[in-house]
Design a protein around this motif. Structure first.
Motif, short mmCIF file in Angstrom:
data_model
loop_
_atom_site.label_atom_id
_atom_site.label_comp_id
_atom_site.label_asym_id
_atom_site.label_seq_id
_atom_site.Cartn_x
_atom_site.Cartn_y
_atom_site.Cartn_z
N ARG A 119 0.84 -1.19 0.00
CA ARG A 119 0.00 0.00 0.00
C ARG A 119 0.88 1.24 0.00
O ARG A 119 1.98 1.22 0.52
N THR A 120 0.33 2.32 -0.55
CA THR A 120 1.04 3.59 -0.49
C THR A 120 0.95 4.14 0.93
O THR A 120 0.14 3.68 1.74
N LEU A 121 1.76 5.14 1.22
CA LEU A 121 1.69 5.77 2.54
C LEU A 121 0.36 6.48 2.75
O LEU A 121 -0.01 6.75 3.89
N ASP A 122 -0.38 6.74 1.66
CA ASP A 122 -1.73 7.31 1.76
C ASP A 122 -2.78 6.22 1.90
O ASP A 122 -3.97 6.48 1.77
N ASP A 123 -2.34 4.97 2.11
CA ASP A 123 -3.19 3.80 2.32
C ASP A 123 -3.93 3.35 1.06
O ASP A 123 -4.94 2.68 1.14
N GLU A 124 -3.41 3.70 -0.11
CA GLU A 124 -4.00 3.22 -1.35
C GLU A 124 -3.47 1.82 -1.64
O GLU A 124 -2.25 1.60 -1.67
N PRO A 125 -4.35 0.83 -1.85
CA PRO A 125 -3.86 -0.50 -2.18
C PRO A 125 -3.21 -0.52 -3.56
O PRO A 125 -3.75 0.05 -4.51
N VAL A 126 -2.06 -1.18 -3.66
CA VAL A 126 -1.35 -1.29 -4.93
C VAL A 126 -1.37 -2.75 -5.40
O VAL A 126 -1.74 -3.03 -6.54
N ALA A 127 -0.99 -3.66 -4.53
CA ALA A 127 -0.94 -5.07 -4.91
C ALA A 127 -0.96 -5.94 -3.66
O ALA A 127 -0.68 -5.48 -2.55
N THR A 128 -1.27 -7.21 -3.89
CA THR A 128 -1.16 -8.22 -2.85
C THR A 128 -0.30 -9.34 -3.40
O THR A 128 -0.55 -9.84 -4.50
N ALA A 129 0.73 -9.70 -2.66
CA ALA A 129 1.58 -10.83 -3.01
C ALA A 129 1.16 -12.01 -2.15
O ALA A 129 1.02 -11.87 -0.93
N VAL A 130 0.91 -13.14 -2.78
CA VAL A 130 0.48 -14.34 -2.08
C VAL A 130 1.51 -15.43 -2.35
O VAL A 130 1.88 -15.66 -3.50
N ALA A 131 1.99 -16.07 -1.29
CA ALA A 131 3.02 -17.09 -1.45
C ALA A 131 2.72 -18.30 -0.57
O ALA A 131 2.07 -18.19 0.47
#
Length: 141
Positions: A119-131
């Motif tokens: 997430r950005t520092l403004d709390d905008e979601p960018v991506a989720t990595a799943v492993a």
């Protein structure tokens, strides 16, 4: 105590903020051998797999948690995917937060599913990595 079902839901603190720079994006694209012009210049986007740089930092919290008794030398990275809201862009300042989603213990093997919210520092979601990781426990002495 070794990692167990009781650890599912554990969330670690966010990583230190990481600034996506034109230099880092260009270096990453060059390492991939990808000359895509979108990855160059002050308004560049990062190649999708650039998110792995952030995920790797977040995984450290998991592997360094003394309560889980994990040893990186006994880990096999079994699966990885990225779900994007948008690509990372030059100028983004982001953090990565890891959560343990699943733990299965099968004999001397631990199967660990984890997700990392980028997430950005403004709390905008960018991506989720799943492993998914496979961890073998050391034999008892």
């Amino acid at each position: 105590m070794a990692i167990a079902q009781e650890h599912v839901g554990r969330t670690y603190p966010p990583t230190e903020p990481y600034e996506v720079t034109a230099v880092k994006v260009a270096e990453f694209a060059a390492a991939l051998g990808d000359p895509d012009p979108r990855y160059a210049g002050p308004d560049a986007v990062a190649p999708p797999t650039f998110a792995a740089v952030l995920a790797a930092t977040a995984w450290q919290a998991l592997f360094e948690d003394p309560e889980l008794d994990l040893a990186l030398r006994r880990v096999v990275h079994g699966d990885q995917r990225f779900d994007f809201h948008r690509l990372l862009r030059v100028g983004d300042r982001v953090t990565a937060t890891l959560t343990i989603d699943k733990v299965r213990v099968r004999g001397a093997a631990d199967i660990i599913g984890a997700s990392i919210a980028i997430r950005t520092l403004d709390d905008e979601p960018v991506a989720t990595a799943v492993a998914t990781f496979f961890h073998s426990r050391e034999a008892a002495a």
